[in-house]
Design a protein around this motif. Structure first.
Motif, PDB file in Angstrom:
ATOM      1  N   THR A   1      66.317  83.294  -5.133  1.00 28.56           N
ATOM      2  CA  THR A   1      65.833  81.762  -4.666  1.00 28.56           C
ATOM      3  C   THR A   1      65.401  81.133  -6.319  1.00 28.56           C
ATOM      4  O   THR A   1      65.302  79.483  -6.236  1.00 28.56           O
TER       5      THR A   1
ATOM      6  N   THR B   1      63.912  85.958  -2.626  1.00 27.73           N
ATOM      7  CA  THR B   1      63.960  86.860  -1.047  1.00 27.73           C
ATOM      8  C   THR B   1      65.564  86.703  -0.465  1.00 27.73           C
ATOM      9  O   THR B   1      66.247  86.522  -0.758  1.00 27.73           O
TER      10      THR B   1
ATOM     11  N   GLY C   1      65.235  80.131  -1.133  1.00 26.59           N
ATOM     12  CA  GLY C   1      64.888  78.603  -0.462  1.00 26.59           C
ATOM     13  C   GLY C   1      63.146  79.190   0.451  1.00 26.59           C
ATOM     14  O   GLY C   1      62.139  78.328   0.784  1.00 26.59           O
ATOM     15  N   LYS C   2      63.639  80.173   1.352  1.00 18.66           N
ATOM     16  CA  LYS C   2      62.353  80.876   2.518  1.00 18.66           C
ATOM     17  C   LYS C   2      61.574  81.606   1.929  1.00 18.66           C
ATOM     18  O   LYS C   2      62.215  82.593   1.557  1.00 18.66           O
ATOM     19  N   LEU C   3      60.652  81.605   2.476  1.00 21.35           N
ATOM     20  CA  LEU C   3      59.566  83.232   2.894  1.00 21.35           C
ATOM     21  C   LEU C   3      59.511  83.823   4.118  1.00 21.35           C
ATOM     22  O   LEU C   3      59.098  82.954   4.759  1.00 21.35           O
TER      23      LEU C   3
ATOM     24  N   CYS D   1      53.725  79.210  -0.977  1.00 15.93           N
ATOM     25  CA  CYS D   1      54.936  78.617  -0.817  1.00 15.93           C
ATOM     26  C   CYS D   1      55.125  77.814  -1.199  1.00 15.93           C
ATOM     27  O   CYS D   1      56.728  77.775  -2.385  1.00 15.93           O
TER      28      CYS D   1
ATOM     29  N   LEU E   1      58.723  77.531  -1.722  1.00 15.98           N
ATOM     30  CA  LEU E   1      59.708  78.543  -0.867  1.00 15.98           C
ATOM     31  C   LEU E   1      58.706  76.945   0.026  1.00 15.98           C
ATOM     32  O   LEU E   1      57.704  76.730   0.181  1.00 15.98           O
ATOM     33  N   THR E   2      59.523  77.614   1.368  1.00 17.92           N
ATOM     34  CA  THR E   2      59.420  77.159   2.830  1.00 17.92           C
ATOM     35  C   THR E   2      58.960  78.172   3.927  1.00 17.92           C
ATOM     36  O   THR E   2      60.064  79.410   3.635  1.00 17.92           O
TER      37      THR E   2
END
Length: 243
Positions: free
Chosen positions: A6, A12, A16-18, A50, A55-56
């Motif tokens: 990311t 992750t 782009g996400k958690l 985030c 991050l999203t």
């Protein structure tokens, strides 16, 4: 499974996400669902963290007893749901620095004669099966009748109903949760507190040191710039900010 990159500094599971292991159990003021929206201190904190890490947040409702085995699958990044930082939990996850502390309390009916630990003698006491510890039980009278509630779903409402109907005499749990219950029902009161000062934090998939360091860096910044204090005051105004 292999992680996706990311940023240059951490990875992750999904770019782009958690991916956050949590629960839809009513756990005010820490976490709850209202009008289909995830609310409370912990979701608010996760969103801020985030945002700072670009991050999203993606939440996944998992039965609490399966939190750590689910994390071990490698398909999720973290657990964020009222997780005390204990040696038992550390066997399954790496933990961030704490973002809060909690004591233990006893919730009783308003008319109850219970005002101290000693008053629990020979009483039926409700515990959340997944969070009760032997060290806590050792602090209570040896002749209590413990009633354990399984945390699959809606355990809080089941425990609360049992207390309200007299099936149990008290609930012993996290004081933050019990004070929120007390605030919503004038027929209940907090009888006493035990100063356990349990730190709670975010459990990270073991071995992902870069993500752990990134989360810790953000938490340190949120404490330094006063953001964590503001979130605490917004969601947990009845308990002193612990940092």
């Amino acid at each position: 499974m292999a992680h996706s990159q990311t940023s240059a500094s951490f990875t992750t599971v999904e770019v782009g996400k958690l991916c956050i292991i949590t629960s839809d159990i009513e756990a005010r003021p820490l976490s709850f669902i209202s009008d289909g929206q995830r609310q409370g201190f912990e979701p608010a904190l996760a969103r801020v963290m985030c945002d700072r890490l670009d991050l999203t947040p993606q939440w996944f409702d998992i039965p609490t007893k399966s939190f750590y085995s689910t994390l071990s699958s490698g398909d999720y990044d973290v657990i964020c749901f009222n997780q005390a930082i204990t040696q038992e939990h550390r066997a399954w996850a790496d933990f961030t620095r704490s973002y809060g502390r909690s004591d233990t309390a006893a919730l009783v009916r308003e008319a109850s004669d219970i005002d101290s630990k000693a008053d629990l003698s020979e009483k039926r006491v409700g515990f959340f099966k997944e969070t009760v510890s032997n060290s806590l039980l050792e602090q209570l009278p040896t002749d209590i009748e413990p009633i354990f509630f399984d945390g699959e779903h809606k355990v809080t409402s089941e425990m609360l109903s049992a207390l309200q109907t007299g099936d149990i005499d008290a609930i012993v749990e996290d004081s933050l949760l019990l004070m929120a219950m007390e605030a919503q029902d004038t027929n209940l009161r907090t009888a006493f507190e035990i100063q356990t000062r349990h730190p709670f934090g975010i459990g990270v998939l073991p071995g992902n040191r870069e993500l752990l360091d990134a989360l810790n860096g953000v938490l340190n910044a949120l404490i330094a710039d006063g953001t964590l204090n503001r979130l605490w005051a917004q969601w947990i105004p009845y308990k002193p900010y612990p940092f």
